[in-house]
Scaffold this motif. Structure first.
Motif, short mmCIF file in Angstrom:
data_model
loop_
_atom_site.label_atom_id
_atom_site.label_comp_id
_atom_site.label_asym_id
_atom_site.label_seq_id
_atom_site.Cartn_x
_atom_site.Cartn_y
_atom_site.Cartn_z
N PHE B 262 0.84 -1.21 0.00
CA PHE B 262 0.00 0.00 0.00
C PHE B 262 0.87 1.25 0.00
CE2 PHE B 262 -4.62 -0.51 0.58
CZ PHE B 262 -4.72 -1.88 0.55
N ILE B 263 1.89 1.20 0.83
CA ILE B 263 2.75 2.37 0.94
C ILE B 263 3.51 2.59 -0.36
CG2 ILE B 263 4.78 3.31 2.11
CD1 ILE B 263 3.67 1.98 4.66
N LYS B 264 3.98 1.51 -0.93
CA LYS B 264 4.78 1.61 -2.14
C LYS B 264 3.93 2.10 -3.32
CE LYS B 264 6.96 -1.49 -5.24
NZ LYS B 264 7.02 -2.94 -5.43
N LYS B 265 2.76 1.51 -3.45
CA LYS B 265 1.94 1.77 -4.62
C LYS B 265 1.20 3.08 -4.55
CE LYS B 265 2.46 -1.81 -7.30
NZ LYS B 265 2.82 -1.65 -8.72
N ILE B 266 0.68 3.37 -3.39
CA ILE B 266 -0.22 4.52 -3.36
C ILE B 266 0.04 5.41 -2.14
CG2 ILE B 266 -2.09 3.36 -2.11
CD1 ILE B 266 -3.95 4.58 -4.29
N ASN B 267 1.09 5.04 -1.38
CA ASN B 267 1.49 5.83 -0.22
C ASN B 267 0.38 6.00 0.81
OD1 ASN B 267 3.33 7.15 1.29
ND2 ASN B 267 2.92 9.17 0.36
N ILE B 268 -0.27 4.89 1.07
CA ILE B 268 -1.29 4.89 2.12
C ILE B 268 -0.81 3.96 3.21
CG2 ILE B 268 -3.57 3.96 2.68
CD1 ILE B 268 -4.54 6.01 1.11
N PRO B 269 -0.72 4.45 4.50
CA PRO B 269 -0.28 3.59 5.61
C PRO B 269 -1.43 2.68 6.02
CG PRO B 269 -0.72 5.79 6.42
CD PRO B 269 -1.05 5.80 4.96
N TYR B 270 -1.48 1.58 5.34
CA TYR B 270 -2.63 0.69 5.49
C TYR B 270 -2.82 0.21 6.92
CZ TYR B 270 -5.56 -3.43 4.69
OH TYR B 270 -6.56 -4.36 4.75
N ALA B 271 -1.73 -0.33 7.50
CA ALA B 271 -1.84 -0.88 8.84
C ALA B 271 -2.23 0.19 9.85
CB ALA B 271 -0.52 -1.52 9.26
N ARG B 272 -1.70 1.37 9.64
CA ARG B 272 -2.03 2.45 10.56
C ARG B 272 -3.52 2.78 10.48
NH1 ARG B 272 0.89 8.09 9.74
NH2 ARG B 272 2.71 6.84 10.23
N LEU B 273 -4.02 2.81 9.23
CA LEU B 273 -5.46 3.08 9.06
C LEU B 273 -6.27 2.05 9.83
CD1 LEU B 273 -5.98 3.99 5.30
CD2 LEU B 273 -6.30 5.46 7.29
N LEU B 274 -5.84 0.81 9.66
CA LEU B 274 -6.54 -0.28 10.34
C LEU B 274 -6.46 -0.10 11.85
CD1 LEU B 274 -6.92 -1.85 7.73
CD2 LEU B 274 -5.79 -3.81 8.79
N TYR B 275 -5.25 0.20 12.29
CA TYR B 275 -5.02 0.32 13.73
C TYR B 275 -5.92 1.38 14.33
CZ TYR B 275 -2.77 0.97 18.17
OH TYR B 275 -2.53 1.05 19.50
N ILE B 276 -5.95 2.52 13.64
CA ILE B 276 -6.74 3.62 14.17
C ILE B 276 -8.22 3.27 14.18
CG2 ILE B 276 -7.41 6.02 13.75
CD1 ILE B 276 -4.53 6.41 12.64
N ALA B 277 -8.63 2.62 13.08
CA ALA B 277 -10.05 2.27 12.99
C ALA B 277 -10.44 1.29 14.10
CB ALA B 277 -10.34 1.66 11.62
N TYR B 278 -9.57 0.34 14.33
CA TYR B 278 -9.87 -0.65 15.38
C TYR B 278 -9.78 -0.05 16.77
CZ TYR B 278 -9.65 -4.56 12.06
OH TYR B 278 -9.90 -5.43 11.05
N GLU B 279 -8.79 0.83 16.93
CA GLU B 279 -8.52 1.40 18.25
C GLU B 279 -9.79 1.99 18.84
OE1 GLU B 279 -8.20 4.38 21.05
OE2 GLU B 279 -8.34 5.04 18.97
N LYS B 280 -10.49 2.78 18.03
CA LYS B 280 -11.70 3.44 18.53
C LYS B 280 -12.68 2.40 19.02
CE LYS B 280 -12.07 7.69 15.89
NZ LYS B 280 -11.36 7.38 14.61
N ARG B 281 -12.86 1.37 18.21
CA ARG B 281 -13.85 0.36 18.56
C ARG B 281 -13.44 -0.42 19.81
NH1 ARG B 281 -15.13 1.24 13.38
NH2 ARG B 281 -17.36 1.00 13.01
N ILE B 282 -12.16 -0.75 19.87
CA ILE B 282 -11.70 -1.51 21.04
C ILE B 282 -11.85 -0.67 22.31
CG2 ILE B 282 -9.65 -2.47 22.16
CD1 ILE B 282 -8.73 -3.42 19.42
N SER B 283 -11.41 0.57 22.21
CA SER B 283 -11.49 1.45 23.37
C SER B 283 -12.93 1.58 23.84
CB SER B 283 -10.94 2.83 23.04
OG SER B 283 -9.58 2.72 22.72
N ASP B 284 -13.82 1.85 22.88
CA ASP B 284 -15.21 2.04 23.28
C ASP B 284 -15.77 0.77 23.91
OD1 ASP B 284 -15.05 4.55 22.36
OD2 ASP B 284 -16.05 4.19 20.43
N MET B 285 -15.35 -0.33 23.36
CA MET B 285 -15.88 -1.60 23.84
C MET B 285 -15.34 -1.92 25.24
SD MET B 285 -15.34 -5.28 21.99
CE MET B 285 -13.64 -5.51 22.42
N CYS B 286 -14.05 -1.68 25.45
CA CYS B 286 -13.42 -2.14 26.69
C CYS B 286 -13.58 -1.20 27.87
CB CYS B 286 -11.93 -2.39 26.46
SG CYS B 286 -11.61 -3.75 25.35
N MET B 287 -13.51 0.09 27.58
CA MET B 287 -13.44 1.05 28.66
C MET B 287 -14.55 0.84 29.67
SD MET B 287 -12.70 5.00 28.15
CE MET B 287 -14.33 5.68 28.01
#
Lengths: 231, 875
Positions: B262-287
C-alpha cells in the motif's frame, strides 16, 4: 570452649542495641486522610521532624515517615502514611488503608468543604481498610490551620464537636502545623484512643459489663483540647 | 468505367453511364471506435463463453482469430493507440461488472491512458466515456479491497491483483477529475461511512474510507461470530480478550502482507489506518466494562478458599496485557501526533481500580507460596556454600514473581508507579514477616520433635537445634534481599522519571519516602529476627538458671556445676556459630548474654530475701566473671547490657563479709563528702601527717556548726531534702546568736576491726559555741600492718556533749591516702590545713545499706544498721 566462638565474638555488636529498644515498642500504622490542601503532610512533618514548609508541594500518592514516641509510659513506633487528598490519587492511596491501626481524619478550619467531606473520608477509609467493626476503629478528627485569623474560620469547634458526637465520638483536636499547636497532642490522643480500644478488645469478657462507662469516657475526655490561639 | 444503363424487362440498353468508383474506409473515428468497442464486447463475451475463463482471470490475451479480427479492424479503421486503449477500458469495465477480469488488464490500460488523458487528447464524449468506465473500475477496485480479508494470504496471483488494483487507484488518483463527475455516487457507496456530499472525495479518501469500512465490517463480523460463554464478568473479559486478539491477528496480517504494498503503490499507511479504525472500537468496547468490573472487584481475603475473585483478577490482568500490547503496537504504527488522541494510549487508566486488586492477588499468591515453601523445607542448607535452606530461596523467588508482575504491568504513569512501588515494598515486608512467623513455627515444631526423642527424664534442657539456626538465617537472607529487590523494581528509574515529570525536589522527596519504606521494612524484619533469637535464648534460660543456682549453692568451688554451665553454653553456642551467619551469631550472643544477665539478676534478687550467706554471692560473682571471659565481651558490650553493672555491683556487695561491707559504706560516705557543695553542717579544720608508723593529727577548729538543740524536733520528722532546705534557712536565722552547743571531736580509725586495739581519742568539750577552737594534737602509733591498710580512713565525729549523754552532730572523713608521709623532724606549723566538710548520714538506702540490712542474723551488721539509724535520726 570453642575457639571459633571467641573470634566471632570479638566483632562489634554495638549497633544492635538501638533496634532492640525500638523493637520493644508497639508498632502502629497510622493513616492521615483529608481533602487536598488541609495540611496533612505539614502535620506529619511537624510531628516527625518539627519542621514546617510554607510552600510544600502536593503529595504524590503517599509519603511515609516513622517516629518513636512514648505515651503513658509505653513506647510506640508510629509508621505514618500520609496520603494525597486529590481525587485523582484515590486509586493510589486506598491500597494503603488496609492494616491501619489508627486513622487521622483531617480538615482545615478555614475550609468548610474539607470539613463537610470528613464523612466521605471516613467511609472511604472503612470501605478499603478492611475494618471489621467500624464503631471500634480508632479514628481521630484533626482540625488543622487554627492559626488563621478568626474572621477566616469557617468551621467552629462546637460544630466539629457535634459532628464527632454523631460519628462514633472520635476525639477532636484542633491543630496548627504552622505554629506547632497541638500537633504532638493530636498524635498522642490518637495513640491513646488506640490503646484504650485495644485494652477493651483484649478483655472481651468484661467488656459487656463496663461497656456503658467505656463508651462514655471517651466522650468526656475526647472533646476539644484547649486551643491557645483561639482568642 | 462505363456502365450500361438498363431497364427491367427491356433488353435494350438505355444508355451508358460512366462511373468512377473507389473503396475506402469510413473515417468517422467516433463510429469506428463504437464499432471497435462493439467488436471487443462480442469477441470477449464469446471468448469467455468458449474458453470458460474464470472470473478475475482474463488478463488481456485473445485467441488467435480474435486477435486477428481486432487487429484487422483497428488497422482498417485506422484507430490510434489511445482510441484502442479507451475502447478496451470502456468495454472491459462493462464486462468486468458481469464477469470480473484480471485487474492487471486495467492497470496496464490505465497507464496507457494516463498520458492522453493528461494531455486532453480525448474529445468531451470520449472523456465522459472514460470516466463512466472508470467509476465502474474504481468501484470494483474498492470493493475488492473492502473484501480483502477473503483473499488467500500469500497467494502470488492475489498479490499481483492487489498490486494491480493499487496501481489502478494510483493512476486514477493522478488524474484531474472533471467538475461534473462524481466518482463516488452515494447510491453505489452506501457502505461508506457518512460523508459530506458537498465535499468531493478523491480516490485516496475513497480508499481510506473503504479501508475503514472494511475494518468496521470485520470488527462486526468478529463480534457477531463470538460471544461470551456465560454471563459472568470473567467470561465477558475473556470475550474481550479474544476479540482484541483476533483484531490483532488481522493487524498482524495487514502488516505482514499488505502494508508495504500500500505504501509503495499509493502511499497509504494501510496498517495504521486499520489500527486507528480498530482502536476506537476496542477502546469504546473495553473502557466501560473494565471500569465497571474494577469498581466491583471484591477484596482478596487471604484465608478464603473462594477463587472466583482471584481468577477474575487474573483475567482482568490478561486483558490489561492484551490492551497494553495493542497500545504498544500503536506506538510502532502511528506517528507522534496521532497517539495523543487515542483513548487506547490511556488504557491503564481504565484499570486504576484494578491495580490494588492485583497487588492484593500478588500478596495472596506470595503468602500461599511461602506457606508451601516452608512446608516442604527440610531445613537443610541448599548447598555447602550457604547457610540457608530451600524455603528462603523459594520465598525470594516468590518475591521475584511479584517483580515479574510489576515488569509486565509496566505502569505507564510515573506517579502511579511510584505509589505502587511503595505499596509493593510494604507488601514484601508483610510477606517477609509472615515468612518469619511460619519459619519460627516450623523451627519450634522440628526442634520439639527432635528433642522429644533425645531428652532424658533426668536432665531436661533445651538444646539449640540447627532448625532454629536455619530459620533465622533464612529470615535474614530474605531481609538482606529486600533492598536489592526494591532496586530491581526500578526504583531509580521511577524517581528519575518523576524528576523530569515533576520537580527535582518532589522526586527527592519520593526517593526519600521509598528509602524510608525500605529501611522500615528491613528494620521490621530485623526486629522479627531478634524477637526469634530472644525466643530461642529464653528457652535456654531455665537450664542456665539451674546451673547457676547449683553453682552458687555449693560453697565448695570444686563443684562441676560451673563447668556444666559452660559446657551447655558452649555446645549451644557452637551450634549457633556453625550454623548462623556472623551477623546473627553476634546478635544471638548479645541476646543470650542479656538473658543470662537477667537470669543472674533475678537469681540474686530472689535470693536476697532468702538470706543466703555471702559465699553464695561470691560464688555467683566468680561465675559472672568467668562468663564475661567466656563471652569475651569488651567494654562496649558490657556497657550495652545495662543490667550487668547492677548485678556485678550487687554480687560484689553481697559476696563481701560484713566488715568489708561496713567499710564499703564508709568509703561511700567519703565519696559523698567530696560531692558536698555547701557544707550546711559546717567545716572542721585539721592537720595530719605520718612519721613512719606514727599518725599525728592536730584538730584545730570547727566552724558554722549546726546546732542540735531544741527546734530540731519537728525538723527531724521531715524528709531529708526538706530538712536540708529547712536547716539552711534556720541557720541563717541563728547566725550571730550564741547557741548552746557543747562540741567535741572523736577520732576513729576505720575499718573498725583492723584498729580494734586503738582507743578512740577525743578532744575536750568547747562550750556554747558554733565555732569551737580545739587546738589539740594526737599521736597514734600504728603497727606496720595497720599503716599499710590502703583504704583506711580517719573519721572525725563531731559530738554535742549534752546534759546526760553526747549526741552525734556530724562527721567528716580523711583517707590515709591523703595524709602525707613526712620526715621525723616535721612539725605541724609547716603543714597545710585541711578543711573537711561535715555531713550527716542520710536515711537514703544504698545498695550497701540494703545488703547489710538483709543480713538479719548477723549481729555485726545489725549493730551497724542500728547505729546508723541512730545517727541519722539524732537531733
Amino acid at each position: 570452649m570453642s575457639g571459633n566462638n571467641s573470634t566471632a565474638m570479638n566483632t562489634n555488636k554495638g549497633s544492635n542495641l538501638q533496634n532492640r529498644n525500638s523493637q520493644r515498642s508497639t508498632l502502629l500504622k497510622v493513616v492521615i486522610l483529608g481533602d487536598g490542601g488541609v495540611g496533612k503532610s505539614c502535620l506529619m512533618n511537624r510531628f516527625v521532624s518539627n519542621h514546617f514548609d510554607e510552600h510544600s508541594f502536593h503529595t504524590i500518592g503517599v509519603e511515609f515517615l516513622n517516629k518513636d514516641i512514648e505515651i503513658n509510659g509505653e513506647g510506640y513506633t508510629l509508621q505514618i502514611w500520609d496520603t494525597a487528598g486529590q481525587e485523582r490519587f484515590k486509586t493510589l492511596r486506598t491500597p494503603f488503608y488496609r492494616g491501619s491501626d489508627i486513622c487521622l481524619l483531617t480538615y482545615a478550619v478555614d475550609d468548610r468543604t474539607s470539613f463537610r467531606n470528613l464523612a466521605l473520608w471516613r467511609s472511604e477509609f472503612l470501605k478499603y481498610a478492611d475494618v471489621q467493626e467500624d464503631s471500634s476503629f480508632p479514628f481521630i478528627v484533626v482540625g488543622n490551620k487554627v492559626d488563621v485569623a478568626e474572621s477566616e474560620k469557617q468551621v467552629s469547634t462546637e460544630e466539629a464537636q457535634a459532628w464527632c458526637l454523631e460519628n462514633g465520638s472520635p476525639p477532636l483536636v484542633e491543630t496548627s502545623a504552622k505554629d506547632a499547636t497541638n500537633v504532638e497532642a493530636a498524635f498522642g490522643a490518637a495513640v491513646d484512643v488506640w490503646a484504650r480500644l485495644e485494652a477493651r478488645l483484649e478483655r472481651p469478657l468484661i467488656e459487656d459489663t463496663v461497656d456503658l462507662s467505656k463508651q462514655q469516657s471517651p466522650h468526656r475526655s475526647s472533646c476539644c483540647m484547649p486551643v491557645s490561639s483561639g482568642e | 468505367m462505363w456502365y450500361a444503363l438498363e431497364k427491367k424487362n427491356k433488353s435494350k440498353r438505355r444508355g451508358v453511364i460512366k462511373l468512377r468508383l473507389a473503396f475506402s474506409a469510413e473515417h468517422n473515428v467516433q463510429v469506428a471506435a463504437q464499432e471497435h468497442r462493439h467488436l471487443l464486447r462480442v469477441l470477449l463475451l464469446h471468448e469467455i463463453e468458449a474458453e470458460k475463463i474464470e472470473k478475475y482471470c482474463w488478463c488481456g490475451r485473445w485467441s488467435g482469430p480474435a486477435e486477428a479480427l481486432i487487429l484487422q479492424h483497428s488497422a482498417q479503421r485506422g484507430l490510434l493507440a489511445r482510441n484502442l486503449a479507451l475502447a478496451q477500458w470502456v468495454e472491459y469495465a462493462r464486462i468486468h461488472q458481469e464477469h470480473p477480469l484480471s485487474f492487471t488488464v486495467f492497470n496496464k490500460l490505465a497507464i496507457d491512458l494516463l498520458r492522453p488523458m493528461d494531455s486532453g487528447l480525448f474529445s468531451a464524449d470520449e472523456t465522459r466515456l472514460f470516466w463512466d468506465a472508470t467509476k465502474k473500475v474504481l468501484y470494483s477496485c474498492l470493493n475488492s479491497i473492502r473484501k480483502i480479508r477473503r483473499l488467500t494470504l500469500g497467494d502470488k496471483n492475489v498479490m499481483m491483483q492487489l498490486s494491480a488494483i493499487l496501481g489502478i487507484l494510483s493512476s486514477i488518483f493522478s488524474l484531474k477529475v472533471p467538475e461534473d463527475i462524481d466518482l463516488f455516487p452515494v447510491k453505489m457507496y452506501s457502505w461508506f461511512p457518512q460523508f459530506d456530499e458537498n465535499v468531493k472525495m478523491d480516490v485516496l479518501q475513497g480508499l481510506e474510507n473503504t479501508v475503514i469500512q472494511s475494518c468496521a465490517e470485520w470488527f462486526d463480523y468478529i463480534v457477531s461470530n463470538n460471544s461470551p460463554e456465560t454471563e459472568s464478568d470473567e467470561d465477558a473479559l475473556r470475550y474481550h480478550i479474544k476479540i482484541i486478539q483476533l483484531i490483532r491477528s488481522d493487524l498482524q496480517k495487514a502488516i505482514e502482507n499488505y502494508d508495504k504494498l500500500f505504501i509503495k503503490k499509493i502511499n497509504i499507511p494501510y496498517a495504521r489506518l486499520l489500527y486507528i479504525a480498530y482502536e476506537k472500537r476496542i477502546s469504546d468496547m473495553c473502557m466501560i466494562i473494565i471500569e465497571d468490573v474494577c469498581a466491583r472487584l471484591k477484596r482478596i481475603e487471604v484465608d478464603s478458599t473462594d477463587n472466583t475473585e482471584l481468577s477474575l483478577g487474573t483475567t482482568l490482568f490478561e486483558l490489561y496485557l492484551t490492551l497494553q500490547r495493542y497500545a504498544i503496537l500503536g506506538q510502532v504504527l502511528c506517528a507522534e501526533g496521532q497517539l495523543e488522541d487515542m483513548k487506547i494510549q490511556k488504557y491503564h487508566e481504565w484499570f486504576r481500580g484494578g491495580v490494588a486488586h492485583w497487588l492484593d492477588i500478588a500478596v495472596y499468591k506470595a503468602l500461599k507460596r511461602i506457606d508451601r515453601a516452608v512446608e516442604i523445607d527440610s531445613l537443610q542448607a541448599v548447598d555447602n556454600s550457604v547457610q540457608y535452606s530451600s524455603s528462603a530461596v523459594d520465598t525470594l523467588t516468590t518475591f521475584y514473581q511479584i517483580k515479574v508482575f510489576w515488569t509486565q504491568l509496566a505502569w505507564p504513569d510515573v506517579e502511579g508507579s511510584y505509589t505502587f512501588i511503595a505499596k509493593i515494598i510494604d507488601d514484601i515486608c508483610k510477606c517477609s514477616i509472615a515468612y518469619a512467623d511460619k519459619m519460627a513455627q516450623k523451627a519450634e515444631l522440628t526442634t520439639e520433635l527432635e528433642q522429644l526423642s533425645q531428652s532424658s527424664v533426668y536432665e531436661k534442657k533445651f538444646t539449640i537445634s540447627t532448625a532454629w539456626c536455619f530459620a533465622i538465617n533464612n529470615i535474614d537472607y530474605i531481609r538482606t534481599s529486600i533492598a536489592p529487590l526494591a532496586k530491581d523494581l526500578g526504583l531509580e528509574e521511577i524517581v528519575e522519571a518523576l524528576g523530569e515529570h515533576k520537580t527535582q525536589e518532589e522526586a527527592d522527596r519520593c526517593r526519600q519516602t521509598l528509602e524510608l519504606i525500605i529501611d522500615n521494612a528491613t528494620d521490621t524484619v530485623k526486629n522479627k529476627i531478634i524477637e526469634l533469637l530472644e525466643v530461642v535464648a529464653n528457652k535456654m534460660a531455665p537450664a542456665m538458671n539451674r546451673y547457676l543456682m547449683e553453682g552458687a549453692e555449693l560453697i565448695d568451688t570444686t563443684s562441676n556445676a560451673m563447668d556444666r554451665l559452660l559446657q551447655y553454653l558452649d555446645s549451644n553456642l557452637t551450634t549457633l556459630h556453625d550454623n548462623l551467619n556472623e551477623d546473627n551469631f553476634n546478635r544471638v550472643l548479645l541476646v543470650i548474654w542479656e538473658i543470662m544477665s537477667e537470669t543472674l539478676y533475678k537469681l540474686v534478687n530472689t535470693n536476697l530475701e532468702k538470706r543466703r550467706p555471702p559465699a553464695f554471692y561470691s560464688n555467683l560473682h566468680r561465675t559472672l566473671h568467668t562468663l564475661i571471659r567466656f563471652f569475651n565481651l569488651g567494654a562496649d558490650e558490657t556497657a550495652n547490657v545495662q543490667v550487668l553493672e547492677k548485678i556485678e555491683h550487687l554480687l560484689k556487695l553481697h559476696g563481701l563479709e560484713t566488715a568489708e561491707l561496713i567499710h564499703r559504706y564508709h568509703q561511700e560516705r567519703l565519696e559523698e563528702q567530696k560531692e558536698i557543695e555547701e557544707p550546711i553542717y559546717g567545716l572542721i579544720t585539721v592537720k595530719a601527717h605520718f612519721i613512719d608508723n606514727l599518725l599525728n593529727i592536730q584538730i584545730l577548729n570547727a566552724r558554722n556548726l549546726h546546732s542540735m538543740d531544741n527546734n530540731g524536733d519537728f525538723i527531724g520528722k521531715l524528709s531529708t531534702l526538706e530538712r536540708k532546705l529547712h536547716s539552711k534557712s534556720k541557720q541563717r536565722l541563728k547566725e550571730g546568736k550564741t547557741s548552746k552547743c557543747d562540741s567535741y571531736v572523736k577520732i576513729k580509725l576505720l575499718p573498725d576491726e583492723k584498729f580494734a586495739d586503738i582507743k578512740a581519742p577525743k578532744t575536750h568539750v568547747q562550750k556554747e559555741t558554733l565555732f569551737p577552737l580545739f587546738d589539740e594534737t594526737f599521736n597514734i602509733s600504728l603497727t606496720p600492718e595497720q599503716r599499710a591498710i590502703e583504704n583506711a580512713i580517719v573519721a572525725f565525729e563531731m559530738k554535742d556533749k549534752d546534759f546526760l549523754r553526747s549526741k552525734f552532730m556530724a562527721e567528716a572523713f580523711l583517707p590515709f591516702s591523703e595524709i602525707p608521709d613526712t620526715e621525723p623532724e616535721t612539725n605541724f606549723p609547716t603543714l597545710e590545713q585541711v578543711h573537711l566538710k561535715l555531713s550527716r548520714p542520710t536515711k537514703k538506702s544504698t545498695d550497701v545499706v540494703r545488703a547489710l540490712e538483709h543480713r538479719k542474723g548477723d549481729t555485726q551488721a545489725m549493730d551497724f544498721i542500728a547505729k546508723l539509724n541512730t545517727k541519722a535520726n539524732s537531733k
